[in-house]
Write a protein that holds these residues in place. Structure first.
Motif, PDB file in Angstrom:
ATOM      1  N   UNK A 143     -12.806  -3.762  69.515  1.00  0.00           N
ATOM      2  CA  UNK A 143     -11.605  -3.767  70.355  1.00  0.00           C
ATOM      3  C   UNK A 143     -11.961  -3.701  71.837  1.00  0.00           C
ATOM      4  N   UNK A 144     -13.028  -2.978  72.143  1.00  0.00           N
ATOM      5  CA  UNK A 144     -13.409  -2.782  73.538  1.00  0.00           C
ATOM      6  C   UNK A 144     -14.272  -3.900  74.097  1.00  0.00           C
ATOM      7  N   UNK A 145     -14.883  -4.700  73.234  1.00  0.00           N
ATOM      8  CA  UNK A 145     -15.848  -5.686  73.737  1.00  0.00           C
ATOM      9  C   UNK A 145     -15.420  -7.137  73.545  1.00  0.00           C
ATOM     10  N   UNK A 146     -14.410  -7.412  72.725  1.00  0.00           N
ATOM     11  CA  UNK A 146     -13.957  -8.791  72.552  1.00  0.00           C
ATOM     12  C   UNK A 146     -13.397  -9.300  73.877  1.00  0.00           C
ATOM     13  N   UNK A 147     -13.958 -10.394  74.379  1.00  0.00           N
ATOM     14  CA  UNK A 147     -13.646 -10.825  75.737  1.00  0.00           C
ATOM     15  C   UNK A 147     -12.183 -11.189  75.927  1.00  0.00           C
ATOM     16  N   UNK A 148     -11.591 -11.890  74.978  1.00  0.00           N
ATOM     17  CA  UNK A 148     -10.197 -12.270  75.149  1.00  0.00           C
ATOM     18  C   UNK A 148      -9.284 -11.043  75.165  1.00  0.00           C
ATOM     19  N   UNK A 149      -9.606 -10.031  74.368  1.00  0.00           N
ATOM     20  CA  UNK A 149      -8.810  -8.807  74.381  1.00  0.00           C
ATOM     21  C   UNK A 149      -8.959  -8.076  75.710  1.00  0.00           C
ATOM     22  N   UNK A 150     -10.169  -8.044  76.224  1.00  0.00           N
ATOM     23  CA  UNK A 150     -10.385  -7.417  77.534  1.00  0.00           C
ATOM     24  C   UNK A 150      -9.580  -8.136  78.608  1.00  0.00           C
TER      25      UNK A 150
ATOM     26  N   UNK B 170      -4.169 -14.786  64.297  1.00  0.00           N
ATOM     27  CA  UNK B 170      -5.143 -15.323  65.260  1.00  0.00           C
ATOM     28  C   UNK B 170      -6.464 -14.588  65.187  1.00  0.00           C
ATOM     29  N   UNK B 171      -7.538 -15.326  65.138  1.00  0.00           N
ATOM     30  CA  UNK B 171      -8.867 -14.742  64.913  1.00  0.00           C
ATOM     31  C   UNK B 171      -9.239 -13.714  65.976  1.00  0.00           C
ATOM     32  N   UNK B 172      -8.863 -13.973  67.238  1.00  0.00           N
ATOM     33  CA  UNK B 172      -9.263 -13.043  68.300  1.00  0.00           C
ATOM     34  C   UNK B 172      -8.493 -11.724  68.238  1.00  0.00           C
ATOM     35  N   UNK B 173      -7.453 -11.652  67.398  1.00  0.00           N
ATOM     36  CA  UNK B 173      -6.701 -10.414  67.236  1.00  0.00           C
ATOM     37  C   UNK B 173      -7.083  -9.655  65.972  1.00  0.00           C
ATOM     38  N   UNK B 174      -8.022 -10.178  65.198  1.00  0.00           N
ATOM     39  CA  UNK B 174      -8.480  -9.502  63.982  1.00  0.00           C
ATOM     40  C   UNK B 174      -9.750  -8.707  64.299  1.00  0.00           C
ATOM     41  N   UNK B 175      -9.667  -7.391  64.110  1.00  0.00           N
ATOM     42  CA  UNK B 175     -10.818  -6.530  64.395  1.00  0.00           C
ATOM     43  C   UNK B 175     -11.699  -6.306  63.176  1.00  0.00           C
ATOM     44  N   UNK B 176     -11.126  -6.383  61.992  1.00  0.00           N
ATOM     45  CA  UNK B 176     -11.947  -6.168  60.799  1.00  0.00           C
ATOM     46  C   UNK B 176     -11.114  -5.754  59.608  1.00  0.00           C
ATOM     47  N   UNK B 177     -11.759  -5.081  58.659  1.00  0.00           N
ATOM     48  CA  UNK B 177     -11.154  -4.683  57.394  1.00  0.00           C
ATOM     49  C   UNK B 177     -11.328  -3.177  57.230  1.00  0.00           C
ATOM     50  N   UNK B 178     -10.219  -2.459  57.051  1.00  0.00           N
ATOM     51  CA  UNK B 178     -10.285  -1.000  56.974  1.00  0.00           C
ATOM     52  C   UNK B 178     -11.042  -0.502  55.751  1.00  0.00           C
ATOM     53  N   UNK B 179     -11.195  -1.356  54.731  1.00  0.00           N
ATOM     54  CA  UNK B 179     -11.941  -0.949  53.540  1.00  0.00           C
ATOM     55  C   UNK B 179     -13.442  -1.080  53.729  1.00  0.00           C
ATOM     56  N   UNK B 180     -13.851  -1.785  54.778  1.00  0.00           N
ATOM     57  CA  UNK B 180     -15.268  -2.078  54.979  1.00  0.00           C
ATOM     58  C   UNK B 180     -15.787  -1.517  56.297  1.00  0.00           C
ATOM     59  N   UNK B 181     -15.013  -1.689  57.362  1.00  0.00           N
ATOM     60  CA  UNK B 181     -15.480  -1.359  58.708  1.00  0.00           C
ATOM     61  C   UNK B 181     -15.099   0.061  59.102  1.00  0.00           C
ATOM     62  N   UNK B 182     -16.040   0.783  59.674  1.00  0.00           N
ATOM     63  CA  UNK B 182     -15.777   2.136  60.137  1.00  0.00           C
ATOM     64  C   UNK B 182     -14.987   2.106  61.440  1.00  0.00           C
ATOM     65  N   UNK B 183     -14.387   3.247  61.786  1.00  0.00           N
ATOM     66  CA  UNK B 183     -13.637   3.301  63.041  1.00  0.00           C
ATOM     67  C   UNK B 183     -14.526   3.011  64.250  1.00  0.00           C
ATOM     68  N   UNK B 184     -15.742   3.568  64.356  1.00  0.00           N
ATOM     69  CA  UNK B 184     -16.579   3.213  65.511  1.00  0.00           C
ATOM     70  C   UNK B 184     -16.826   1.705  65.633  1.00  0.00           C
ATOM     71  N   UNK B 185     -16.980   1.020  64.508  1.00  0.00           N
ATOM     72  CA  UNK B 185     -17.186  -0.431  64.551  1.00  0.00           C
ATOM     73  C   UNK B 185     -15.920  -1.131  65.042  1.00  0.00           C
TER      74      UNK B 185
END
Length: 289
Positions: free
Chosen positions: A196-203, A176-191
């Motif tokens: 994770x903290x700002x996606x509305x459905x996750x909140x 599910x798209x709303x559960x995908x945060x990114x790619x560990x090979x590309x995205x840094x942990x802060x990103x």
């Protein structure tokens, strides 16, 4: 680190555990204890991997036992306890009163003198059991706020995809798209953390739980499977709009702050009450000082 069987990649487990330790993070691996039946015991590569961990959880049920006899598993787990600071077991049965599960729990308690904690769960009609296992258990109630604890535990998949939670529904092939945060090979942990903290459905899921979220802000009465409902939340654009509107309002922001404070201090018993078998909840604290 879970799987499949994480310890089939012993060198990778060790590398990840050592990298985690360098940045102040602890490492846990879950294993089906396949190496207990090999006859060669714990190989040097496995020993190095296990010694690098802070905790090892042995996953066991009637299906594992067909491949790894119980006495062999017990013997190997005694050896593991000499190599790693923390050891526990995750036991799964077809229900809290499953005779196999009850007998297995008694055997583990006797073998390890109540020094090995156990998280007891029940089989669900997902994954490999989807086509053959059904249950008469009542569905989760439609009403009531049940915040999701797992939505705060990101999972890195085998291909590097970072998911917002470690549930089997999140890791399903359709992801599910709303559960995908990114790619560990590309995205840094802060990103990844920011997403994770700002996606509305996750909140919303962390605050209300998926069933109550759908009942309040979307179509449907919210009945059904807890995680299965969450995996389908992103299908509704209307739901996303309504959740966003609420969370950006003064009332929504205040309620979210209060809900997160309650969840943060809920403790292990709240987690066990949600994801473990209530009748066996006390087993998760065996052996802890």
């Amino acid at each position: 680190m879970s799987g499949g069987e994480a310890l089939l990649r012993a060198s990778l487990v060790r590398d990840l555990a050592e990298a985690a330790r360098r940045v102040g993070t602890r490492a846990l691996a879950m294993s089906g204890m396949y190496f207990a039946r090999t006859g060669e015991g714990i190989t040097p590569a496995l020993r190095r991997a296990i010694e690098s961990l802070d905790h090892l959880t042995a996953s066991y049920d009637r299906f594992h036992e067909r491949e790894v006899p119980r006495r062999d598993m017990f013997r190997a787990l005694h050896q593991v306890r000499e190599l790693v600071p923390g050891v526990s077991m995750q036991l799964t049965g077809e229900g809290p009163d499953d005779p196999y599960l009850v007998e297995l729990i008694e055997d583990v308690r006797r073998e390890f003198a109540d020094e090995v904690p156990m998280l007891v769960t029940t089989l669900a009609s997902v994954g490999r059991a989807r086509e053959w296992f059904t249950t008469d258990a009542a569905p989760v109630p439609a009403a009531g706020v049940e915040p999701c604890f797992q939505a705060s535990w990101p999972l890195v998949g085998y291909d590097g995809t970072v998911l917002a939670c470690p549930s089997r529904h999140a890791a399903a092939p359709h992801r599910p798209a709303h559960l995908v945060l990114g790619d560990s090979a590309v995205d840094s942990w802060p990103v990844l953390r920011q997403r994770a903290l700002t996606t509305h459905l996750l909140r919303g899921v962390r605050m209300f739980g998926p069933l109550e979220l759908r009942r309040r802000f979307g179509a449907g009465d919210g009945t059904g499977n807890y995680c299965g409902t969450c995996s389908r939340l992103g299908d509704s654009a209307e739901l996303d709009v309504e959740v966003t509107r609420f969370l950006e309002s003064p009332k929504g922001r205040a309620l979210e702050a209060a809900a997160l404070a309650v969840t943060k201090h809920a403790g292990d018993q709240a987690y066990l009450g949600t994801y473990g078998v209530a009748a066996h909840r006390e087993l998760a604290t065996l052996g802890w000082r």
